[in-house]
Scaffold this motif. Structure first.
Motif, PDB file in Angstrom:
ATOM      1  N   TYR A 196       0.841  -1.201   0.000  1.00 10.61           N
ATOM      2  CA  TYR A 196       0.000   0.000   0.000  1.00 10.61           C
ATOM      3  C   TYR A 196       0.875   1.249   0.000  1.00 10.61           C
ATOM      4  O   TYR A 196       0.674   2.176  -0.806  1.00 10.61           O
ATOM      5  CB  TYR A 196      -0.891  -0.055   1.249  1.00 10.61           C
ATOM      6  CG  TYR A 196      -1.968   0.998   1.374  1.00 10.61           C
ATOM      7  CD1 TYR A 196      -1.999   2.142   0.587  1.00 10.61           C
ATOM      8  CD2 TYR A 196      -2.983   0.830   2.301  1.00 10.61           C
ATOM      9  CE1 TYR A 196      -2.999   3.096   0.726  1.00 10.61           C
ATOM     10  CE2 TYR A 196      -3.994   1.780   2.450  1.00 10.61           C
ATOM     11  CZ  TYR A 196      -3.994   2.908   1.663  1.00 10.61           C
ATOM     12  OH  TYR A 196      -4.984   3.839   1.799  1.00 10.61           O
ATOM     13  N   GLY A 197       1.877   1.281   0.859  1.00 10.34           N
ATOM     14  CA  GLY A 197       2.740   2.457   0.947  1.00 10.34           C
ATOM     15  C   GLY A 197       3.547   2.701  -0.307  1.00 10.34           C
ATOM     16  O   GLY A 197       3.613   3.834  -0.814  1.00 10.34           O
ATOM     17  N   ALA A 198       4.166   1.643  -0.847  1.00 10.44           N
ATOM     18  CA  ALA A 198       4.991   1.803  -2.045  1.00 10.44           C
ATOM     19  C   ALA A 198       4.135   2.164  -3.254  1.00 10.44           C
ATOM     20  O   ALA A 198       4.515   3.014  -4.067  1.00 10.44           O
ATOM     21  CB  ALA A 198       5.768   0.515  -2.310  1.00 10.44           C
ATOM     22  N   ALA A 199       2.961   1.533  -3.380  1.00  8.32           N
ATOM     23  CA  ALA A 199       2.065   1.864  -4.488  1.00  8.32           C
ATOM     24  C   ALA A 199       1.593   3.308  -4.382  1.00  8.32           C
ATOM     25  O   ALA A 199       1.493   4.017  -5.385  1.00  8.32           O
ATOM     26  CB  ALA A 199       0.866   0.917  -4.495  1.00  8.32           C
ATOM     27  N   GLY A 200       1.315   3.755  -3.160  1.00  5.29           N
ATOM     28  CA  GLY A 200       0.878   5.136  -2.963  1.00  5.29           C
ATOM     29  C   GLY A 200       1.939   6.148  -3.335  1.00  5.29           C
ATOM     30  O   GLY A 200       1.623   7.288  -3.690  1.00  5.29           O
ATOM     31  N   ALA A 201       3.202   5.730  -3.280  1.00  6.28           N
ATOM     32  CA  ALA A 201       4.301   6.602  -3.683  1.00  6.28           C
ATOM     33  C   ALA A 201       4.615   6.489  -5.169  1.00  6.28           C
ATOM     34  O   ALA A 201       5.541   7.145  -5.659  1.00  6.28           O
ATOM     35  CB  ALA A 201       5.552   6.275  -2.861  1.00  6.28           C
ATOM     36  N   GLY A 202       3.861   5.633  -5.885  1.00  8.40           N
ATOM     37  CA  GLY A 202       4.021   5.544  -7.334  1.00  8.40           C
ATOM     38  C   GLY A 202       4.944   4.457  -7.822  1.00  8.40           C
ATOM     39  O   GLY A 202       5.240   4.394  -9.019  1.00  8.40           O
ATOM     40  N   ARG A 228      -1.075  19.238  -2.857  1.00  4.84           N
ATOM     41  CA  ARG A 228      -0.629  18.062  -2.118  1.00  4.84           C
ATOM     42  C   ARG A 228      -1.456  16.857  -2.535  1.00  4.84           C
ATOM     43  O   ARG A 228      -2.676  16.945  -2.678  1.00  4.84           O
ATOM     44  CB  ARG A 228      -0.787  18.269  -0.609  1.00  4.84           C
ATOM     45  CG  ARG A 228       0.164  19.300  -0.009  1.00  4.84           C
ATOM     46  CD  ARG A 228      -0.074  19.389   1.483  1.00  4.84           C
ATOM     47  NE  ARG A 228       0.753  20.419   2.105  1.00  4.84           N
ATOM     48  CZ  ARG A 228       1.980  20.211   2.574  1.00  4.84           C
ATOM     49  NH1 ARG A 228       2.526  19.012   2.467  1.00  4.84           N
ATOM     50  NH2 ARG A 228       2.666  21.187   3.139  1.00  4.84           N
ATOM     51  N   ASN A 229      -0.788  15.722  -2.728  1.00  5.51           N
ATOM     52  CA  ASN A 229      -1.484  14.470  -3.025  1.00  5.51           C
ATOM     53  C   ASN A 229      -1.763  13.718  -1.734  1.00  5.51           C
ATOM     54  O   ASN A 229      -0.866  13.567  -0.891  1.00  5.51           O
ATOM     55  CB  ASN A 229      -0.649  13.599  -3.958  1.00  5.51           C
ATOM     56  CG  ASN A 229      -0.653  14.118  -5.384  1.00  5.51           C
ATOM     57  OD1 ASN A 229      -1.557  14.854  -5.770  1.00  5.51           O
ATOM     58  ND2 ASN A 229       0.350  13.746  -6.168  1.00  5.51           N
ATOM     59  N   ILE A 230      -2.978  13.250  -1.597  1.00  7.81           N
ATOM     60  CA  ILE A 230      -3.361  12.491  -0.417  1.00  7.81           C
ATOM     61  C   ILE A 230      -3.866  11.123  -0.865  1.00  7.81           C
ATOM     62  O   ILE A 230      -4.755  11.024  -1.725  1.00  7.81           O
ATOM     63  CB  ILE A 230      -4.458  13.223   0.386  1.00  7.81           C
ATOM     64  CG1 ILE A 230      -3.929  14.564   0.883  1.00  7.81           C
ATOM     65  CG2 ILE A 230      -4.940  12.360   1.546  1.00  7.81           C
ATOM     66  CD1 ILE A 230      -4.982  15.421   1.560  1.00  7.81           C
ATOM     67  N   VAL A 231      -3.287  10.059  -0.317  1.00  7.19           N
ATOM     68  CA  VAL A 231      -3.724   8.696  -0.588  1.00  7.19           C
ATOM     69  C   VAL A 231      -4.529   8.236   0.619  1.00  7.19           C
ATOM     70  O   VAL A 231      -4.032   8.251   1.746  1.00  7.19           O
ATOM     71  CB  VAL A 231      -2.516   7.762  -0.829  1.00  7.19           C
ATOM     72  CG1 VAL A 231      -2.981   6.322  -0.960  1.00  7.19           C
ATOM     73  CG2 VAL A 231      -1.761   8.197  -2.080  1.00  7.19           C
ATOM     74  N   ASN A 232      -5.774   7.811   0.375  1.00  8.56           N
ATOM     75  CA  ASN A 232      -6.669   7.589   1.499  1.00  8.56           C
ATOM     76  C   ASN A 232      -7.736   6.559   1.137  1.00  8.56           C
ATOM     77  O   ASN A 232      -8.087   6.391  -0.026  1.00  8.56           O
ATOM     78  CB  ASN A 232      -7.360   8.920   1.865  1.00  8.56           C
ATOM     79  CG  ASN A 232      -8.242   8.800   3.090  1.00  8.56           C
ATOM     80  OD1 ASN A 232      -7.903   8.097   4.028  1.00  8.56           O
ATOM     81  ND2 ASN A 232      -9.381   9.464   3.064  1.00  8.56           N
ATOM     82  N   SER A 245      -8.463  -4.508   0.286  1.00  2.00           N
ATOM     83  CA  SER A 245      -9.639  -3.651   0.208  1.00  2.00           C
ATOM     84  C   SER A 245      -9.247  -2.177   0.331  1.00  2.00           C
ATOM     85  O   SER A 245      -9.768  -1.323  -0.395  1.00  2.00           O
ATOM     86  CB  SER A 245     -10.637  -4.027   1.308  1.00  2.00           C
ATOM     87  OG  SER A 245     -11.785  -3.202   1.256  1.00  2.00           O
ATOM     88  N   TYR A 246      -8.321  -1.868   1.228  1.00  4.54           N
ATOM     89  CA  TYR A 246      -7.836  -0.483   1.356  1.00  4.54           C
ATOM     90  C   TYR A 246      -7.196  -0.008   0.053  1.00  4.54           C
ATOM     91  O   TYR A 246      -7.423   1.113  -0.405  1.00  4.54           O
ATOM     92  CB  TYR A 246      -6.795  -0.385   2.477  1.00  4.54           C
ATOM     93  CG  TYR A 246      -7.333  -0.512   3.889  1.00  4.54           C
ATOM     94  CD1 TYR A 246      -8.684  -0.701   4.161  1.00  4.54           C
ATOM     95  CD2 TYR A 246      -6.460  -0.451   4.977  1.00  4.54           C
ATOM     96  CE1 TYR A 246      -9.152  -0.824   5.451  1.00  4.54           C
ATOM     97  CE2 TYR A 246      -6.920  -0.573   6.283  1.00  4.54           C
ATOM     98  CZ  TYR A 246      -8.270  -0.760   6.515  1.00  4.54           C
ATOM     99  OH  TYR A 246      -8.736  -0.881   7.793  1.00  4.54           O
ATOM    100  N   ILE A 247      -6.355  -0.870  -0.535  1.00 10.27           N
ATOM    101  CA  ILE A 247      -5.664  -0.525  -1.777  1.00 10.27           C
ATOM    102  C   ILE A 247      -6.671  -0.278  -2.900  1.00 10.27           C
ATOM    103  O   ILE A 247      -6.529   0.656  -3.691  1.00 10.27           O
ATOM    104  CB  ILE A 247      -4.661  -1.639  -2.155  1.00 10.27           C
ATOM    105  CG1 ILE A 247      -3.479  -1.643  -1.173  1.00 10.27           C
ATOM    106  CG2 ILE A 247      -4.166  -1.475  -3.588  1.00 10.27           C
ATOM    107  CD1 ILE A 247      -2.593  -2.875  -1.287  1.00 10.27           C
TER     108      ILE A 247
END
Length: 353
Positions: free
Chosen positions: A64-70, A206-210, A90-92
């Motif tokens: 989730y974290g790495a994907a959120g950073a692209g 700012r980009n927010i992943v949520n 599910s979060y992803i």
């Protein structure tokens, strides 16, 4: 590039690296252990990141974290391990992040056994976690196809911002076959302008992943956006392979390893004068319902063959919509169907028994 003899798990891992995967997070479980083992050697060689997490739960949240950073990121596991990842998946899905998830299925339920199974079809295609979401689910039937679908899976994930699953089984993961890693022209993919990868020159918001939306209107908007995306994917990415269906009186429905067996069964049946074809879904989601509906217009019956107690069977029946009888032959516990056993079940269908 020349063909090389590789296990399916190793081919999946090498294909991911060649497709630009730079981060892998996983945890050991048979029969997919060669994927993280291979990645642990290769990732440092390409300057990538390999982490054996403390658990499957940790691994999927690292994804989730790495994907959120692209980043192009991947994880792999087998059955019980995928179950542990479901909350994170599910979060992803809600955060609309691209990643590749590999499930090399073992027999179950529970801890089960390490032999091949297809018992995770429901989990993969119906949303194993909570909420209204889908993964694109790709089902290879050979080591070569497993490698090819890895590269395609990453591209689909990036194009639609969706997690993609490669759904294999212990046979696909463990058997060795020749595989060739050819140069491929990837898709023209959009830039990841949404990624939370640092607010460098402050030239953008700012980009927010949520995946948390407290207000009903906001949560509804996310669900509406997801459903529109899923409709587009179903329109553009549904894949199926048909084998001798043009003149078939009967069709065998099968995916993955069992589709190989089904093709042998069809050839045996034709030697006996029974015209049999095979429909093999390559995308389990989106499901190629149209191919089955079309076949139902001219065949006398269908036999669904799976290494489970009847999971894809439900989707085949929905697609056929009662136009022809649909029977089932399945195996569990790690037993692999034989062409002779499938042929026997097919002849029972023909005889109306």
């Amino acid at each position: 590039m020349d063909k090389v003899l590789m296990k399916g798990n190793e081919a999946i891992a090498e294909a991911a690296i060649k497709a630009g995967c730079t981060h892998f997070f996983g945890y050991p479980i048979t029969p997919q252990n060669q994927v993280p083992e291979y990645m642990s050697k290769r990732m440092p060689q390409i300057g990538g990141t390999f982490i054996q997490a403390e658990s499957e739960v940790s691994a999927i949240n690292m994804v989730y974290g790495a994907a959120g950073a692209g980043a192009r990121v991947m994880t792999s596991s087998s059955s019980p391990g995928i179950s542990l990842k479901q909350e994170g998946i599910s979060y992803i899905a809600c955060a609309q992040l691209p990643c590749l998830i590999v499930n090399i299925i073992r027999s179950g339920p529970g801890l089960g056994g390490i032999l091949p199974s297809q018992g995770d079809y429901f989990q993969a295609t119906k949303g194993g976690g909570h909420g209204d979401y889908h993964l694109v689910v790709l089902a290879p039937s050979s080591v070569q196809e497993a490698a090819d679908l890895v590269a395609e899976g990453f591209d689909i994930a990036d194009q639609y911002r969706i997690p993609v699953m490669i759904l294999g089984d212990g046979m696909i993961g463990q058997m060795m076959e020749p595989v060739e890693f050819t140069e491929r022209k990837g898709r023209d993919l959009p830039e990841k302008t949404w990624a939370a990868n640092g607010w460098k020159d402050k030239s953008r918001p700012r980009n927010i992943v949520n995946s948390l939306y407290i207000e009903a209107d906001a949560m509804k908007a996310v669900n509406d956006e997801l459903q529109a995306k899923y409709a587009e994917i179903a329109k553009n990415e549904t894949r199926v392979q048909e084998f001798m269906t043009e003149d078939a009186d009967y069709v065998i429905a099968a995916f993955g390893t069992t589709a190989r067996i089904a093709k042998n069964t069809a050839l045996k049946a034709r030697e006996m004068g029974v015209k049999v074809g095979v429909i093999r879904p390559i995308t389990l989601w989106p499901f190629p319902s149209e191919a089955f509906a079309k076949a139902a217009e001219h065949v006398k019956g269908m036999l669904c063959v799976e290494m489970n107690t009847g999971q894809m069977l439900e989707d085949v029946k929905l697609a056929v919509n009662g136009k022809v009888p649909v029977e089932f032959y399945g195996t569990t516990g790690g037993f692999i169907p034989t062409p002779d056993a499938v042929l026997k079940a097919l002849l029972k269908l023909k005889e109306g028994k």
